[in-house]
Design a protein around this motif. Sequence first.
Motif, mmCIF file in Angstrom:
data_model
loop_
_atom_site.group_PDB
_atom_site.id
_atom_site.type_symbol
_atom_site.label_atom_id
_atom_site.label_comp_id
_atom_site.label_asym_id
_atom_site.label_seq_id
_atom_site.Cartn_x
_atom_site.Cartn_y
_atom_site.Cartn_z
ATOM 1 N N VAL A 1 0.762 -1.187 -0.162
ATOM 2 C CA VAL A 1 -0.060 -0.010 -0.383
ATOM 3 C C VAL A 1 0.600 1.685 0.123
ATOM 4 N N LYS A 2 1.796 1.331 0.754
ATOM 5 C CA LYS A 2 2.355 2.389 0.682
ATOM 6 C C LYS A 2 3.422 2.708 -0.051
ATOM 7 N N GLY A 3 3.574 1.550 -0.663
ATOM 8 C CA GLY A 3 4.548 1.479 -2.899
ATOM 9 C C GLY A 3 4.034 1.975 -3.529
ATOM 10 N N LEU A 4 3.269 1.574 -3.070
ATOM 11 C CA LEU A 4 1.612 1.982 -4.176
ATOM 12 C C LEU A 4 1.280 4.320 -4.090
ATOM 13 N N LEU A 5 1.400 4.285 -3.070
ATOM 14 C CA LEU A 5 0.654 5.300 -3.192
ATOM 15 C C LEU A 5 2.059 6.505 -3.031
ATOM 16 N N ALA A 6 3.473 6.032 -2.959
ATOM 17 C CA ALA A 6 4.101 6.468 -2.749
ATOM 18 C C ALA A 6 4.476 6.405 -4.751
ATOM 19 N N THR A 7 4.323 5.899 -5.236
ATOM 20 C CA THR A 7 4.257 5.693 -6.748
ATOM 21 C C THR A 7 2.899 6.601 -7.493
ATOM 22 N N ILE A 8 1.382 7.229 -6.726
ATOM 23 C CA ILE A 8 1.529 7.885 -7.407
ATOM 24 C C ILE A 8 1.562 9.207 -7.170
ATOM 25 N N ILE A 9 2.211 9.752 -5.827
ATOM 26 C CA ILE A 9 2.716 10.830 -5.289
ATOM 27 C C ILE A 9 4.019 11.269 -6.719
ATOM 28 N N CYS A 10 4.892 9.986 -6.877
ATOM 29 C CA CYS A 10 5.581 10.335 -7.587
ATOM 30 C C CYS A 10 5.123 10.722 -9.506
#
Length: 213
Positions: A65-74
Motif C-alpha cells: 500500500v505504501k509503495g502504491l501511494l508513493a508511486t501515485i505521488i511520484c
Amino acid sequence: MDIGSAVKFPTEDEKWIAKVVIGGILSIIPIVNLLVTGFYLKTMEKAIKGSPGMPEWEGWGELFVKGLLATIICFIYLLIPLIVVTVAVVMVGGLASTVTADTFPNIFAMFSAIIIGGILAIIFGFFIPMALAMYVASGSVGNAFKPGELISRIKSVLGDYILAYVVIFVLMVVLSLISAIPLLGWIIAIFGGFYIGVVAMNIFGNLYVASNA
C-alpha cells in the motif's frame, strides 16, 4: 552531512546482504516491485522517527500500500514532464506522417521535446524526496502536496538537500553505465539500485527531521 557514512548506512545492519538480495529480486518483478518502494518508505519512516536502520521484510500488505501511494505521488509530480514529452512525440509523429520531404526538423523537434521533458523531470523530481517524507511523517497523502511547507522545508536544508540529490543522481548515472557491462553489469545494477534507494530514503528522512516548515 557525512556522505561517506550515509552511503555505508545499509551495511550497519547485520542482515543487510540478505535484505538487499531480497529487495533486488523483488525490484525486477512488475507490480510486486511496489513492495520495494514500500520498503524504501519504511526506511525513511525509521529515520524520521529517530531509529534509523533497514526495516525487516515483513508486513507485506502495508509495504504494498505504501509503495502504491508513493508511486501515485511520484506520478503526479512528474505528470507535467510526461505530458510535455507525450504531446511533443504525438505532434511530431503526426507531422512526420504527412510531411516526408524533410524529416530532420521533425526529428530535431522530437528530441528537443524529450530533452526538455528530461530537464523538467529532474526539476520536478527534486521536490519528490521531501514530498514523500512529508507523506511518511504524517501518514496523509495530501501532505505531500503542500507547496508552501514543501518549499520551506527544502530551503531550510537547501545545501545538504542539493548535495544529497546530486550524489544520488550521480550514483544512479554511474550504475546505469555499469549496467551496460554484459550480464555482470545487469546483476550489479539490480542490487546496486536497491542499495542506493535505501541510502537515499535514509538521507532524505534525516533531512526532513532537520528541516523547518
